[in-house]
Design an enzyme around this catalytic site. Structure first.
Site, short mmCIF file in Angstrom:
data_model
loop_
_atom_site.label_atom_id
_atom_site.label_comp_id
_atom_site.label_asym_id
_atom_site.label_seq_id
_atom_site.Cartn_x
_atom_site.Cartn_y
_atom_site.Cartn_z
N LYS A 64 0.65 -0.99 -0.42
CA LYS A 64 0.54 -0.23 -0.30
C LYS A 64 1.30 1.32 -0.02
CE LYS A 64 -3.30 1.95 2.45
NZ LYS A 64 -4.54 2.10 3.44
N GLY A 93 -4.74 -1.46 4.54
CA GLY A 93 -4.45 -3.19 4.67
C GLY A 93 -5.39 -4.28 4.21
N HIS A 100 -5.06 -32.99 16.69
CA HIS A 100 -4.04 -34.73 16.93
C HIS A 100 -2.27 -33.34 17.97
CE1 HIS A 100 -5.88 -38.21 15.94
NE2 HIS A 100 -6.23 -36.96 15.21
O1 F6P Z 1 1.79 -4.74 9.90
C1 F6P Z 1 1.89 -3.39 9.73
C2 F6P Z 1 0.98 -2.57 8.59
O2 F6P Z 1 0.97 -1.07 8.24
C3 F6P Z 1 -0.29 -3.17 7.77
O3 F6P Z 1 -1.18 -2.98 8.18
C4 F6P Z 1 -0.34 -3.65 6.10
O4 F6P Z 1 -0.82 -4.60 5.89
C5 F6P Z 1 1.39 -3.76 6.53
O5 F6P Z 1 1.91 -3.17 7.34
C6 F6P Z 1 1.83 -3.47 5.00
O6 F6P Z 1 2.11 -2.30 4.76
P1 F6P Z 1 1.98 -1.88 3.18
O7 F6P Z 1 1.40 -2.80 2.07
O8 F6P Z 1 2.18 -0.87 2.61
O9 F6P Z 1 3.35 -2.66 2.53
#
Ligand code: F6P
Length: 543
Positions: free
Chosen positions: A205, A265, A382
């Site tokens: 993201k 995310g 298990h």
């Molecule tokens: O774990 C923190 C976080 O910000 C998540 O919310 C997100 O899914 C992940 O890191 C990856 O972030 P990016 O897609 O920006 O690489």
């Protein structure tokens, strides 16, 4: 304000006092219609919560939280694109990614649907081109392997769904997922692959996440060493909200799939983050996955409290965690294909609701997201079920199973169903000392042995569970199931008055890792470190 101050909460605490001394087997004995009374169905998905430690009176009292939490108001704000992720000033519109109607969905006064449809169309074209062999690698060979490089929400959703829909896979494309910063993850994946027939999807993201950027740089080096710099544009595509950073990395802007800051995310599998899933199962199946989720959206947005599936699951969570004292919850899918569901839900539930501060900054005053863990049945049986049966802790369980198998091998599925239903029955009923004694007497076990073994043969039971029964594990019902959990998480956030859409807790570790890296690399002096951290770094540097 924290939910605990409300009148409804006080009333529930009184119910909980009484319920602590009530056994589920007595509730079943007293009411032969428990299943009818405490189960809901939507679009073929059946939720049986009759094995939860609730009565009709308790469910009515719990439903009061709908008004107490202003659920209708929060749903309206969510749908209107208000910045309900208030700490980051962002709207929460992942439901727009799967919206099926013609009604506009507004963000800052503009309809987001045209851009959603444009990216879906771009994904459709790309999937078709890759599957048909029209899109080829730099040497003219067809792409056979896709490696998604991403972490957290940019990995867990598409990876879980790719495995869940294994029965729908496009035969000649293999999709791999690399997330861990540990070089072992990328290195062991690449050893099976040829650069000439491999495509990388860099999914992030922010396009700044350290793990993803390092793995992407190493993958690029692997490809360029074999095929040269000009091969990058045929072997790398990206999914991100940060298109300038994608271009800086050297990925052709034509090969970038956008999404937007109103998609969190862990809620992003419905966006272009789902591209590797669409490549694995085909765009039509990806679209059915969206349609299933949209059906759950409509149900959640329009159904009154008592029949609202996500809201009822949220209530049961609150009841177990805040009133009966459960510290964890087990997710037990009786489906090998749903093996990754517990891991996916760990991020969805614990990153969303593992928080103390309410929307006004005060303390929640009660436990929020329970620790979520689990494993596919029957493997879990298990491994750790012993503790659930006789370990003395309250562990509510979600059993998830499909009526029809996704891989119909003769002799398997009925046994799987029998095991799933038997476990929830055993956890509910338990076995009394009397029953254990009867069993042993019937088997002619000598009295001395009975007396010795009796304490070990008793099962307390009274362990609550919900069973989610899907007609089959297909794209539609998977979409419905995942959206069910998403809305449950949102409803819980409303009840606890916390923001389910930020994740400040993850930031601190990242900050410290950035401070330690130059020290470990020997570029900075080890100043202001505690003796443990300094000692560990010194031990590594001595090596
Ligand atoms: O774990 C923190 C976080 O910000 C998540 O919310 C997100 O899914 C992940 O890191 C990856 O972030 P990016 O897609 O920006 O690489």
């Amino acid at each position: 304000m924290s939910a605990v101050a409300s009148k409804t909460w006080q009333g529930l605490a009184e119910h909980a006092g009484r319920m602590r001394t009530t056994h589920l087997r007595d509730l079943f004995a007293a009411d032969t219609k428990r299943f009818e009374r405490f189960s809901l169905e939507h679009g073929g998905l059946l939720a049986d919560f009759s094995k939860q430690r609730v009565t009709a009176e308790i469910m009515t009292a719990l439903s009061g939280l709908w008004w107490e939490a202003d659920m209708a108001g929060w749903i309206a704000r969510l749908r209107a694109g208000e910045a309900i992720n208030h700490t980051e000033g962002r709207a929460v519109l992942h439901h727009a990614l799967r919206h099926q109607g013609t009604r506009p969905i507004l963000h800052n006064g503009l309809d987001v649907m045209p851009q959603v449809h444009a990216v879906l169309e771009q994904m459709r074209r790309f999937c078709n081109a890759l599957h048909s062999g029209e899109w080829r690698g730099a040497t003219g060979e067809q792409i056979l392997d896709v490696v998604n490089i991403g972490i957290g929400g940019s990995d867990l959703g598409p990876k879980m769904a790719t495995q869940a829909l294994a029965a729908y896979r496009v035969p000649h494309i293999r999709v791999h997922y690399v997330s861990n910063l540990d070089g072992a993850h990328l290195a062991t994946t690449l050893t099976q692959l040829s650069p000439r027939t491999t495509l990388f999807v860099i999914a992030s993201k922010t396009f700044t996440t350290q793990e993803t950027m390092q793995n992407a740089a190493s993958a690029r080096h692997w490809l360029v060493s074999a095929l040269g710099e000009q091969a990058v544009r045929r072997h790398f595509v990206a999914v991100s909200t940060n298109l300038p950073a994608v271009a800086t990395f050297g990925i052709d802007p034509d090969n970038a799939f956008a999404f937007w800051d109103w998609v969190g995310g862990r809620f992003s599998v419905w966006s272009a983050i789902g591209l590797p899933l669409a490549l694995a199962v085909g765009m039509e199946n990806f679209e059915r996955f969206l349609i299933g989720a949209a059906a759950m959206d409509a149900h959640f947005f329009e159904t009154p409290a008592e029949h609202n599936l996500p809201f009822v699951l949220a209530l049961l969570n609150v009841w177990n965690a805040d009133f009966l004292g459960a510290e964890s919850r087990a997710c037990l899918p009786y489906s090998q294909s749903l093996e990754l569901l517990p891991r996916y839900l760990q991020q969805l539930e614990m990153e969303s609701n593992g928080k103390r501060a309410t929307r006004d900054g005060s303390d929640a005053g009660c436990p929020t997201a329970p620790i979520l863990w689990g494993e596919a049945g029957t493997n879990g049986q298990h491994a750790f079920y012993q503790l659930i049966h006789q370990g003395g802790r309250l562990i509510p369980c979600d059993f998830i199973v499909a009526r029809e198998p996704d891989f119909p091998l003769p002799g398997h599925h009925d046994k799987l169903l029998a095991n799933c239903f038997a476990q929830s029955e055993a956890l509910m009923r338990g076995k009394t000392a009397e029953e254990a004694r009867d069993e042993m007497e019937t088997a002619h076990v000598p009295e001395a042995v009975i007396a010795r073994l009796l304490p070990y043969k008793v099962f307390p039971g009274n362990q609550p569970s919900t069973t989610l029964l899907l007609p089959r594990l297909d794209p539609y019902h998977l979409g419905q199931l995942i959206a069910l959990y998403e809305h449950k998480v949102f409803a819980l956030g409303c009840i606890w008055n916390i923001n389910s859409f930020d994740q400040w807790g993850v930031e601190y570790g990242k900050q410290l890792a950035n401070r330690l890296l130059p020290i470990i690399e020997g570029r900075a002096a080890p100043e202001k470190l505690d003796s443990s951290t300094a000692g560990l770094i010194a031990a590594c540097r001595r090596q």
